[in-house]
Design a protein around this motif. Structure first.
Motif, mmCIF file in Angstrom:
data_model
loop_
_atom_site.group_PDB
_atom_site.id
_atom_site.type_symbol
_atom_site.label_atom_id
_atom_site.label_comp_id
_atom_site.label_asym_id
_atom_site.label_seq_id
_atom_site.Cartn_x
_atom_site.Cartn_y
_atom_site.Cartn_z
ATOM 1 N N SER A 23 0.820 -1.204 0.000
ATOM 2 C CA SER A 23 0.000 0.000 0.000
ATOM 3 C C SER A 23 0.854 1.253 0.000
ATOM 4 N N GLN A 24 0.153 2.369 -0.320
ATOM 5 C CA GLN A 24 0.892 3.638 -0.412
ATOM 6 C C GLN A 24 1.424 4.071 0.947
ATOM 7 N N THR A 25 0.748 3.701 2.013
ATOM 8 C CA THR A 25 1.190 4.115 3.355
ATOM 9 C C THR A 25 2.372 3.324 3.846
ATOM 10 N N ASP A 26 2.787 2.309 3.124
ATOM 11 C CA ASP A 26 3.916 1.489 3.552
ATOM 12 C C ASP A 26 5.244 2.107 3.185
ATOM 13 N N TYR A 27 5.246 3.289 2.687
ATOM 14 C CA TYR A 27 6.502 3.933 2.286
ATOM 15 C C TYR A 27 6.705 5.205 3.087
ATOM 16 N N LEU A 28 7.954 5.551 3.261
ATOM 17 C CA LEU A 28 8.331 6.830 3.881
ATOM 18 C C LEU A 28 9.142 7.622 2.881
ATOM 19 N N ASN A 29 8.897 8.903 2.800
ATOM 20 C CA ASN A 29 9.725 9.781 1.977
ATOM 21 C C ASN A 29 10.908 10.220 2.824
ATOM 22 N N ILE A 30 12.027 9.650 2.564
ATOM 23 C CA ILE A 30 13.227 9.918 3.352
ATOM 24 C C ILE A 30 14.196 10.736 2.506
ATOM 25 N N TRP A 31 14.609 11.827 3.044
ATOM 26 C CA TRP A 31 15.574 12.697 2.364
ATOM 27 C C TRP A 31 16.963 12.314 2.807
ATOM 28 N N VAL A 83 14.054 12.923 11.119
ATOM 29 C CA VAL A 83 13.329 11.969 11.956
ATOM 30 C C VAL A 83 11.909 11.854 11.425
ATOM 31 N N ALA A 84 11.422 10.617 11.298
ATOM 32 C CA ALA A 84 10.017 10.351 11.013
ATOM 33 C C ALA A 84 9.545 9.295 11.990
ATOM 34 N N VAL A 85 8.344 9.456 12.523
ATOM 35 C CA VAL A 85 7.826 8.548 13.547
ATOM 36 C C VAL A 85 6.501 7.986 13.069
ATOM 37 N N ALA A 86 6.319 6.688 13.259
ATOM 38 C CA ALA A 86 5.066 6.016 12.915
ATOM 39 C C ALA A 86 4.661 5.112 14.069
ATOM 40 N N VAL A 87 3.390 4.747 14.097
ATOM 41 C CA VAL A 87 2.866 3.864 15.135
ATOM 42 C C VAL A 87 2.279 2.642 14.448
ATOM 43 N N GLU A 88 2.710 1.485 14.838
ATOM 44 C CA GLU A 88 2.235 0.224 14.279
ATOM 45 C C GLU A 88 1.821 -0.679 15.426
ATOM 46 N N GLU A 134 18.474 1.012 5.980
ATOM 47 C CA GLU A 134 18.442 1.134 4.525
ATOM 48 C C GLU A 134 19.689 1.905 4.117
ATOM 49 N N PRO A 135 20.738 1.227 3.649
ATOM 50 C CA PRO A 135 21.983 1.946 3.314
ATOM 51 C C PRO A 135 21.833 2.776 2.055
ATOM 52 N N ALA A 136 22.690 3.772 1.964
ATOM 53 C CA ALA A 136 22.740 4.612 0.762
ATOM 54 C C ALA A 136 23.632 3.944 -0.259
ATOM 55 N N VAL A 184 8.797 0.697 4.494
ATOM 56 C CA VAL A 184 9.020 0.608 5.938
ATOM 57 C C VAL A 184 9.045 -0.835 6.408
ATOM 58 N N GLN A 185 8.547 -1.761 5.590
ATOM 59 C CA GLN A 185 8.594 -3.175 5.985
ATOM 60 C C GLN A 185 8.675 -4.046 4.742
ATOM 61 N N ALA A 186 9.277 -5.213 4.901
ATOM 62 C CA ALA A 186 9.390 -6.202 3.819
ATOM 63 C C ALA A 186 9.136 -7.581 4.403
ATOM 64 N N CYS A 187 7.957 -7.741 4.996
ATOM 65 C CA CYS A 187 7.634 -8.995 5.689
ATOM 66 C C CYS A 187 7.625 -10.190 4.738
#
Length: 1472
Positions: A2-10, A368-373, A403-405, A423-426
């Protein structure tokens, strides 16, 4: 997914190389690259769009990071000195990059606010749907439209706010740049309204602004947000001009505050000791978040408490000042408690809101990005290395994924990008163990479906134990089954699978033929037995066996067996994790591109089994063709010159991972030098390369070239050795290049030079004999370039050439028993006549023949022997006789001297032992019940008076000691009020620093005046010792910088020539007073009493001030005086019938009896023996006269033996005492009777001198007696393992910090600073003057001995080694043996203090506040203020002039305040 499973990380990349590496996205990632550095990223929560502000560009991206719109924002022709609009009139204008400073989304009107760094920080408005469309921009509105900063390093934050319902605006916080507005916080309007234009500041004069003259606060804004009608800013800043340390603050003000009157700052401390004092990034999660460090709900009570204290309690919380006004220059005019307070408030450090950090890492966190699961908080942290760390914010947070660069391409190019990371790869985990071992809050094992999923994706997830998640839960395992077995008929039956031709790789054991019996028929079958364990030592090899043979890895026995033979209930379904035993090499270059071989077991069977390899956290590319296993490391983004060490991790099929115990280290090899520096152009020179970390990678990865010509590597270790190749011609010095792998090249410029090949011009000799052995000299050029040479010579037909040189021919004439090895000639002395002759040429030898020697006539032995032996014997006999005579005489002298020395040593030993025993017995009465109550400590007032003011020119009559001052009764109230105003003025740091500098600049303000001024200031500011300490630190920093810049740092604090040096002495006296009472006072008092007792037990000359027992050689009584000890029963007149026993000597004068009788109170001045009524005095008509000299009367003179009557009334001075020609025990040595002859006088003088030197042994006696007391005092003062005053630790740490700040301050200089600040400045003073701490009287004789101990203490604290000789003073020689021990004690004391737990500023301020509270009311601060003002009055004009020239003083109106005080105190005419 789903679209919410991603984070936009700079991802932020380090700028160390002044270039950036572009990331390549993986297959499951979406990325957007930027051509320039990205400055800001914001999102529109309604549409999901991203708006990216970069250097010279603005991007509009969709939720999938697809580019929708782009606008070029630069470069623009601009110059910071030019005022917009920038036209051709601005000649300095050049193309300038436009750095994006601020992006804000105004949802209500679909507008994007964009601010850049060009044109003085003017902003623009753009369309949210298409950023290419410019809605508003104007550079003609002037300074009021300048919003952002033109400097790249100045941070800018903002938040949309609504000042009124009909006008939109936004609030901006920015740091101060040299070309910026001084407003730190401003509110900007977004539409024209009345006189306001777009981006105009609504608040005309912001109360939160920087001072353009004094950069006191260096703000670094990080975040801005709104909550509950308030606007919040998070930033870090410094506290003052001198202090460069950053502290984190959060400020709050009402959203509709038109004057910023509600603006309040609160300090935030991350950890109790505020170790992490500078904020980097903040995140505001949703209200349902379980872990929030700084929520507005937690901030509000503390902020309300601060505001309430200011308006209702004068800024006092818990008895301490808790509030101050950081930005106002008129803080003295508007104090806390005023009804109108037009200045911001800030809490002091004591009121800081403190919390312990949740997560520690050495690197910097940039996002920093914070999520609740499922009620678990997960933080995604962006780092400076471009990584994204996944952290579970549990009770013990830790990184569970990263997640390395990644970097691709051989040539880096400037770029930045935004990557969309899952954010996950279950779904990648296929078994329960690998799924749970991830410790990912998003992933768990769905038991019913047998797969790794998110919780809500698992059917029946609401039921217990259907979805398993680490770490509290384990995978399902079969622990038992029932029934355990089933009975069967034990007939050996073998089933046959038809049509199957089985082939296995297991070892064939044997062929057996079984006779099988069944119910229907019997038949024979040949069965082949296999051994599964052969060749399958680990699980992976076992699993590789063909499935039909049912070989299984048994975890219990760790062997490969037939499945049914495993003793456990079930063979292990999966192999254990890979085990890594070694990695080759263990060091690699920072840029990678070398091969790393990993050895171990359970690492798969085929190369496709290897899924992932990381080396020290960096992903590697698996080289399948070299599967053994070998990996290739990609280029690393770790910056150069920073080592990074980590383990090797490998992941194989099934998600199993293994980590090596040995570690791999990235480091930067640095070849530095090459030797030899020259070699022939033909090559073959073996050169050695030296440097740091050269043994990085392996020999196969390293190649060396010299000027492009390969150099064969022979040895690869801490040094690299290689053999040069052939070069085309001689050359200039060439660059030696060392290449590690494919991506790391290190050059050593001008390191090796190819020179002309060696040339042979001639050689000699040209011929040789056939037997060889001839030396050939070759001549030519370039031989110094040859490291190892070989030479071949063609043979010549001549056996013996005539060209031989004498050196090459050897002729020996010897008897057969003589071995000759000479070169030119061999001379042998033989008793025979015939000898052989041998000739050698090179390696050839020839026996020529024999040689005959004729004998000469010799002198008969009968004549030779007596002529030689007889004179020799006579000479020996005479020598022996003389030697024995001298030896016996010397032995007698030696025995005599030895006997005398033994007697002297025994005498000194016995005397020391006896006197020490007597001293200990007699001191027992004084020290057995010694306690603080019995030690006559001075109270704090007298202690400070004597330390501060007794050394002044008036001494005990000083005004501060007497407390007497003449003030007319009518003016006392006015003077008291004016002095209070003067006290407030002294509490202004600007005024006080200016005041001190002005006084010290005056030539008539001498060292004595400076010390007295510092003591007055200490008393006046005693109620605010924290402020006093701050002033002292500021002045010390200035003094330190002055000495360091003048190249003489060792001279600092050596004298008390400045105000701050005397302030430091007084500060130490205040802070160590309690330590003296609790710890060091008792051993010091015992030492004083023991020394006083030792001195007074022997005769003391009252006139010459010399004693029989002393430590000072100049005060040693150089004569034997007969005396006896008397115990007098003294009856004090008027104090009852009780008598006081007093021990005195019959040779004491009458005055000495009163002086030594310290047990009497008060000391008596009139003595009467018994009831006779005769008054005793030192001189009267009965005094004995010797020529023109009078002897002072003693107790023996009056025959006093038992009782004395003491009359404590003062008597008139005896006129006879005015006679100078008096003596007590010994007449002066230069006063010899005139009747003696000249010769007799010289003899007496020599005898007196000899006797005086003999008496020096008494110094040893006294020293040995007092040694224990001296050692006890030194240990109490110089022992860091017991109790150390916090002020000492605090000040020594301050000196350590300042020493690190200056390059030319070494350990010796630091040792001198510490010695000058504490031992020399305080302890030596107390040791010399015990009456400064005790209520005792110190006589001159005792004072002389105390000076010797004090000098020993000073010598122990210095680093200088004093070489002692016969000419050294006796006082130095006395403690020469102990000095080394005391020096080590001082060094250990300084080292021990350095290793102690630091004393924070907060703890020190608390301690100082407690001292102020306890003792300030005992001091006469009003009198000190009055005396201080006398200096202000004396130098009034220059002080006024100095204040007028100081901008900070002008802002605070300090000149006006001083004029008001002068008018009140002395009716001085002012400009008022």
């Amino acid at each position: 997914m789903s679209q919410t499973d991603y984070l936009n990380i700079w991802h932020l990349i380090s700028l160390t190389f002044l270039s950036l590496l572009c990331f390549s996205s993986r297959l499951d990632e979406v990325a957007f690259p930027s051509d320039t550095l990205i400055n800001n990223v914001v999102s529109d929560p309604r549409s999901g769009r991203l708006y990216v502000g970069a250097v010279n560009a603005l991007y509009q991206l969709s939720a999938d990071l697809k580019l929708e719109s782009r606008s070029e924002t630069g470069p623009k022709r601009d110059n910071r000195q030019c005022t917009p609009p920038v036209t051709d009139a601005c000649e300095e204008a050049v193309d300038t990059d436009n750095h994006n400073k601020l992006l804000l989304v105004q949802e209500a009107k679909d507008v994007l606010v964009v601010c850049g760094s060009v044109f003085r920080g003017i902003c623009s408005l753009r369309n949210l749907s298409s950023v290419e469309q410019l809605l508003y921009f104007s550079d003609t509105k002037g300074e009021k439209s300048y919003v952002a900063s033109v400097e790249e390093s100045v941070s800018v934050v903002g938040v949309m706010s609504y000042f009124t319902k009909d006008r939109d605006n936004f609030t901006v916080g920015k740091g101060y740049g040299s070309h910026d507005s001084t407003k730190l916080i401003s509110t900007r309007i977004l539409q024209d309204y009345g006189d306001w234009v777009v981006f105009d500041s609504i608040i005309e004069a912001s109360a939160v602004q920087a001072n353009p003259f004094v950069l006191r606060y260096l703000h670094d804004f990080r975040f801005a947000f709104k909550d509950g009608g308030f606007v919040y800013f998070l930033f870090s800043r410094t506290l003052g001009v001198q202090d460069t340390k950053n502290f984190t603050f959060i400020s709050r003000m009402c959203e509709d505050d038109q004057g910023y009157y509600s603006y309040t700052e609160l300090q935030l401390n991350c950890s109790v000791n505020n170790k992490y004092n500078k904020v980097q990034v903040m995140v505001m999660p949703s209200a349902s978040h379980p872990i929030v460090a700084w929520m507005p709900a937690a901030l509000s009570p503390r902020l309300v408490e601060i505001i309430g204290a200011c308006y209702s309690n004068d800024g006092i919380i818990n008895g301490k000042g808790a509030v101050y006004s950081p930005y106002s220059s008129k803080s003295e005019e508007y104090k806390c408690g005023a009804e109108f307070l037009p200045s911001p408030l800030a809490s002091k450090a004591e009121l800081a809101l403190t919390s312990e950090p949740l997560f520690h890492r050495k690197f910097h966190i940039t996002a920093v990005a914070v999520a609740v699961e499922m009620e678990h908080a997960v933080a995604f942290l962006g780092t400076t290395t471009g990584e994204v760390l996944k952290v579970h914010l549990s009770a013990h947070p830790d990184v569970y994924g990263r997640e390395p660069a990644e970097v691709t391409g051989d040539k880096p190019f400037i770029c930045m990008q935004i990557t969309k990371v899952p954010v996950q790869a279950c779904h990648l985990k296929t078994d329960c163990h690998s799924c749970i071992s991830m410790k990912d809050p998003y992933c768990g094992w769905c038991v019913l479906e047998g797969k790794c999923t998110r919780k809500k994706e698992c059917s029946r997830w609401r039921e217990e134990n259907t979805w398993l998640w680490s770490p509290g839960q384990k995978c399902v395992q079969i622990e038992a089954f029932d029934p355990p077995n089933i009975s069967c008929k034990k007939t050996q039956q073998v089933g046959e699978r038809e049509g199957v031709n089985e082939h296995v790789k297991a070892q064939v054991l044997r062929h057996l033929t079984f006779s099988l019996i069944s119910n229907f028929n019997s038949f024979s079958r040949t069965v082949v037995l296999y051994n599964c364990s052969v060749g399958r030592e680990d699980c992976s090899l076992c699993k590789h066996a063909e499935a039909k043979y049912q070989c299984a890895w048994c975890a219990a026995t760790r062997t490969c067996v037939y499945r049914d033979l495993c003793p456990s209930s079930q063979p292990q379904p999966q192999c254990p994790n890979p085990e890594i035993t070694d990695i080759i090499p263990r060091f690699g270059p920072l840029n990678g591109q070398i091969s790393v071989t990993i050895k171990g077991s359970n690492m798969g069977i085929k190369r496709e089994d290897i899924k992932r390899i990381t080396v020290a956290g960096v992903n590697c590319v698996h080289q399948g063709d070299r599967y053994s296993v070998s990996t290739r490391i990609p280029p690393s983004d770790i910056p150069p010159e920073i080592s990074y060490t980590g383990a090797v991790e490998i992941e194989v099929e099934g998600g199993r991972t293994g980590t090596s115990k040995v570690e791999f280290t990235y480091r930067d090899p640095k070849p530095m030098s090459v030797h030899p520096a020259k070699g022939p152009a033909a090559g073959g020179t073996v050169i050695t390369i030296e440097g740091e970390d050269l043994n990085t990678a392996t020999k196969e990865d390293v190649s060396v070239s010299v000027g492009g010509v390969p150099c064969e590597v022979l040895k690869f270790d801490s040094e690299i050795t290689c053999k040069t190749g052939k070069y085309r011609a001689p050359s200039e010095p060439l660059t030696v290049t060392v290449k590690y792998g494919k991506n790391t090249t290190k050059d050593i410029p001008a390191a090796f030079q190819y020179s002309e090949n060696p040339k042979i011009t001639d050689y000699t000799p040209k011929t040789s004999f056939l037997c060889g052995g001839r030396r050939i000299v070759v001549m030519g050029s370039g031989f110094d370039l040859i490291q190892r040479a070989t030479m071949k010579v063609l043979p010549s037909p001549n056996e013996l050439s005539q060209n031989t040189t004498p050196v090459e021919v050897s002729v020996c004439v010897c008897v057969c028993a003589c071995v000759c090895a000479c070169v030119r000639a061999c001379v042998c002395v033989c008793a025979v006549i015939s000898v052989s002759l041998q000739v050698k040429f090179g390696h050839g030898e020839w026996m020529v023949g024999s040689v005959y020697y004729a004998r000469k006539d010799d002198i008969p032995l009968a004549i030779i022997i007596p002529a030689v032996i007889v004179p020799m014997l006579l000479f020996i006999a005479v020598s022996v006789y003389c030697y024995r005579r001298k030896s016996q005489q010397a032995e007698r002298e030696y025995e005599k001297v030895k006997h005398q020395l033994d007697n002297l040593e025994e005498s000194v030993r016995d005397r020391c032992k006896k006197e020490f025993t007597d001293l200990m017995i007699e001191m027992e009465d004084h020290t057995s019940d010694l306690s603080e109550a019995r030690i006559p400590f001075l109270d704090y007032k007298v202690y400070t008076d004597r330390n501060f003011f007794l050394p002044s020119k008036d001494g005990a009559n000083d005004t501060m000691i007497t407390g007497k001052i003449q003030i007319p009764e009518a003016r006392k109230a006015i003077v008291a009020q004016a002095l209070n105003q003067f006290s407030n003025l002294l509490n202004s740091k600007t005024f006080l620093i200016n005041f001190i500098h002005t006084l010290e600049s005056r030539p008539d303000f001498n060292a004595r005046s400076r010390g007295y001024f510092a003591s007055l200031l200490t008393v006046a500011l005693h109620g605010k010792l924290e402020y006093y300490t701050d002033i002292m630190r500021t002045l010390l920093l200035e003094l330190m910088d002055e000495h360091v810049q003048n190249k003489n740092p060792k001279l600092m604090l050596r004298r008390s020539e400045t105000v701050v040096e005397r302030m430091l002495c007084n500060w130490m006296s205040i802070c160590i007073y309690q330590f003296l009472r609790d710890t060091a006072g008792e051993p010091l008092y015992k030492l004083f009493k023991a020394l006083k007792h030792q001195v007074e037990k022997g005769p003391v000359d009252a006139k010459m001030k010399k004693a029989k027992y002393t430590l000072n050689d100049t005060g040693l009584l150089g004569d034997d005086v007969e005396y006896s000890v008397l115990t007098l029963q003294v009856l004090v007149h008027g104090e009852g019938p009780d008598v006081t026993p007093v021990k005195v000597l019959n040779c004491d004068t009458i005055s000495q009896v009163g002086l030594f009788s310290d047990r009497l109170s008060p000391p008596s001045t009139e003595w009467r023996p018994g009831s006779t009524g005769q008054i005793l005095s030192d001189l009267d008509l009965t005094s004995q006269r010797e020529g023109r000299w009078k002897r002072l009367n003693t107790l023996a003179h009056y025959n006093v033996s038992i009782t004395l009557l003491a009359q404590p009334e003062d008597l008139t001075e005896n006129a006879l005492l005015e006679d100078d020609n008096t003596f007590h025990l010994v007449r002066p040595a230069d006063e010899i009777d005139e009747g003696k002859s000249k010769r007799g006088s010289m003899k007496d003088k020599s005898m007196t001198k000899a006797i005086t030197e003999i008496y020096l042994t008494r110094l040893l006696s006294v020293k040995g007696t007092l040694q224990q007391f001296v050692d006890d005092f030194f240990r109490s003062v110089l022992c860091a393992s017991t109790v150390v005053p916090p002020a000492v630790k605090y000040f020594f740490d301050f000196l350590d910090e300042q020493a690190l700040r200056h390059d030319n301050v070494d350990e010796e200089t630091l040792h001198i600073w510490k010695t000058n600040s504490l031992p020399m400045r305080f302890w030596v003073n107390i040791l010399r003057n015990p009456d400064f701490i005790f209520d005792v009287h110190v006589t001159e004789v005792v004072d002389a001995s105390l000076h010797v101990i004090a000098q020993t203490f000073m010598d122990a604290c210095t680093k200088t080694e004093h070489k002692l000789s016969r000419e050294s003073p006796s006082n130095k020689l006395l403690y020469a043996k102990e000095i080394s021990t005391y020096k080590k004690m001082v060094d250990d004391y300084y080292k021990g203090i350095r290793q102690m737990v630091p004393v924070s500023d907060q703890d020190m301020n608390t301690h100082l506040a407690e001292v102020s509270r306890q003792h300030t009311d005992k001091l006469n601060t009003q009198l000190a203020l009055h005396q201080l003002y006398q200096y202000a009055s004396k130098y009034y004009d220059v002080i006024i002039q100095s204040l007028d020239e100081d901008p900070a003083a002008q802002n605070k109106q300090l000149t006006l305040r001083l004029q008001q005080i002068a008018a009140a105190l002395e009716n001085k005419v002012t400009d008022l």
